[in-house]
Design an enzyme around this catalytic site. Structure first.
Site, PDB file in Angstrom:
ATOM      1  CG  ASP A 222      -1.859   1.108   1.354  1.00 46.77           C
ATOM      2  OD1 ASP A 222      -2.793   1.116   0.541  1.00 46.77           O
ATOM      3  OD2 ASP A 222      -1.696   2.001   2.221  1.00 46.77           O
ATOM      4  CD  GLU A 278      16.310 -18.893   4.310  1.00 49.52           C
ATOM      5  OE1 GLU A 278      15.212 -18.712   4.875  1.00 49.52           O
ATOM      6  OE2 GLU A 278      17.316 -18.183   4.526  1.00 49.52           O
TER       7      GLU A 278
END
Ligand code: NOJ
Length: 584
Positions: A222, A278
């Site tokens: 935003d 990861e």
């Protein structure tokens, strides 16, 4: 806890293909107004789960949920009180996990909305800052400053807020004396974070990871353009006298597009990429909300391999219904972003903008003066809904054909118009209150969705009655049922069927890697472009146009999708119509 995501249950893209989001269709769910499963008049997460079949049948790749964190709802979730939980009126973390899992089982990813510029004045950090002393570490996470004037009763600078009025509000100190002022770019209920304070960046790093761990595949980010402020917060230069009240803030060079914020977005990108490394099989996306009118160069500062994966190209949404302006919103952005290898992200509706049916049905829809944000002040009743719908159908047919991704806003697939005649007594948008009603604000595009024709259940929005306790949080017009998903389900002429056809044709016939070429001078009312073997022709005028046979491959061409039902003649294009044509 959320279900761990392993390569076997992650929604993955085939290897050697561009990331899924590059040409994805993302559906924006304004949670409060989508579907209310518990009958309190406010949409919720369980309501979304109940309607996932609708989204699957529509053919979307992902949903973006507007902020669903605990919030006093003074800007309907864009005032976040806790970034690590779910608003109780919407459900809880368990329901959220169920939503992610149910969506994933339909190959729909879930994106959230992160609000980095400000939080709610009810956020624990801001409450602690109010209780702490001037100069304390608690206040240093926000912009607290002494006022000007001998008694400090003038705001620290002249900045104007987006929702009207000054960007500053004075507090009462814990000892009861008039105190410091704090800065809020939007409303007083949304204090701005000071991003030069490392606590702020660290909190958001944990937040992103917290939701990625729960299976969220990305974030809409935003108000990125106002994150960051010039040191010393100097007065903004005066704005031209004729500047609209709702536009004054955007001319403040000491916060709008202030360059320091980019370091934070680069750090977010590194965090996202580390997370992907990861967690093999995860492919995450961030999309920035920055209005960059006519400035592809500015857009490129946000969407690039170091910062956001995507950034909305809003100009198309704001353009008048004319060949010159529509082309001027697509061509320069396409050219600049494509040259830089940056993806394109289109939309023609969102929760801050008057709905396309109404925008294009307004008496001023073809005038240059309708460009920009004036939709928030427009209260005129001269809206031709039939014409607006015809044009909105044509506009989405154009937008769905453009290279890049497409973001839809809930209800546009039903052809909902803006509700312009909400009584003042029910309006809730802070814009309405902060401007003393001079700007009607955005409530009209947030009226709860109609799912059925039954007025007793708020047209299927809610489990309860349409009036009294449990009534929808904004009243629905009496004819809302005619737009309902049920009413359109079996009607091939409906807007809903057009959206389904477009989304499926997009997958079937458009090569995501095909660029965009223009055909000039076909006809003054016709915008014509080509994506690989598909021509996309839009007639913005009223009259039928004969498409001459000068287009290469046009002989023997066939209409693939048309914005009007039953049109299958590639040699002619009716007024306010857009077609995809398979070239030979
Ligand atoms: C942009 C959002 O889209 C809007 O709805 C909100 O009011 C402001 N940012 C403030 O967060």
């Amino acid at each position: 806890m959320s279900t761990p995501i392993s390569p076997s249950n992650a929604v993955t893209s085939p290897a050697a293909r561009a990331p899924w989001w590059r040409d994805a269709v993302v559906y924006q769910v304004y949670v409060r107004s989508f579907a209310d499963a518990d009958g309190d008049g406010v949409g919720d997460l369980a309501g979304i789960i109940d309607h996932l079949d609708h989204l699957e049948a529509l053919g979307v790749d992902a949903v973006w949920l507007t902020p669903c964190y605990p919030s006093p709802q003074l800007d309907h979730g864009y005032d976040v009180a806790d970034y690590f939980d779910i608003e109780p009126a919407y459900g809880d973390l368990g329901t959220f996990d169920r939503l992610v899992a149910e969506a994933r089982s339909r190959s729909i990813r879930v994106l959230m909305d992160v609000v980095p510029n400000h939080c709610s004045s009810q956020h624990g950090w801001f409450q602690a800052a109010l209780a702490a002393a001037p100069g304390s570490p608690e206040r240093a996470r926000f912009y607290f400053r002494d006022g000007r004037g001998p008694r400090g009763d003038l705001p620290p600078n002249n900045w104007r807020s987006v929702f009207g009025g000054s960007t500053w509000t004075r507090i009462t100190e814990p000892d009861g004396t008039p105190g410091q002022w704090y800065l809020h770019t939007f409303s007083p209920w949304q204090p701005d974070f000071d991003w030069s304070n490392p606590d702020v960046a660290a909190m958001f790093d944990s937040m992103l990871t917290f939701w990625f761990d729960r299976g969220v595949e990305g974030f809409r980010v935003d108000a990125v353009a106002v994150v960051g402020k010039a040191p010393g917060l100097p007065d903004a230069p005066p704005v031209a006298e004729n500047t609209a009240e709702n536009d004054a803030w955007s001319h403040n060079p000491y916060t709008v597009f202030w360059p320091d914020a980019h370091a934070h977005w680069r750090s977010w990108r590194r965090l996202v990429e580390r997370y992907e490394d990861e967690h093999p099989g995860r492919e995450l996306v961030t999309v920035s909300e920055a209005y960059t009118p006519d400035r592809p160069d500015l857009l490129l500062q946000y969407v690039n391999p170091d910062e956001f994966h995507q950034s909305f190209c809003f100009d198309l949404m704001l353009a008048p219904w004319r060949v010159d302006t529509l082309r001027a919103t697509i061509e320069p952005v396409y050219d600049a972003l494509t040259a830089a290898g940056a993806p394109l992200t289109w939309t023609i509706n969102n929760h801050d903008t008057q709905r396309s049916v109404t925008r294009y049905g307004r008496a001023d829809a073809t005038e240059l003066s309708s460009w920009t944000k004036n939709n928030l002040v427009y209260t005129g009743t001269e809206v031709d809904a039939v014409l607006g719908t015809l044009r909105a159908r044509a506009a989405i047919t154009l937008a769905a054909a453009l290279p890049g991704s497409l973001y839809l806003y809930q209800g546009e697939e039903l052809g909902l118009p803006e509700v312009l005649d909400l009584p003042d007594s029910v309006r809730q948008d802070p814009i309405f209150f902060r401007t003393d009603g001079r700007e009607i604000g955005r409530d009209g595009c947030r009226v709860p969705l109609p799912w059925s024709a039954d007025p007793l259940t708020s047209f299927g929005f809610s489990a309860t009655r349409a009036s009294g306790p449990g009534a929808p949080w904004l009243p629905q017009p009496s004819d809302w049922g005619t737009y309902s998903a049920d009413a359109q389900q079996d009607d091939p002429a409906s807007v809903l069927h057009l959206y389904r056809r477009l989304l499926s044709a997009r997958r079937a016939v458009l090569d995501p890697d095909a660029g965009l070429d223009w055909w000039d001078a076909l006809h003054p009312d016709v915008l014509a472009l080509r994506r690989g073997g598909v021509a996309v022709v839009l007639n913005v005028g009223e009259h039928r146009v004969a498409l001459h046979d000068a287009l290469p491959g046009y002989d023997g061409a066939a209409v693939l999708v048309a914005s009007v039902v039953g049109h299958d003649d590639p040699a002619h294009l009716p007024g306010n119509t857009c077609c995809w044509i398979q070239l030979r």
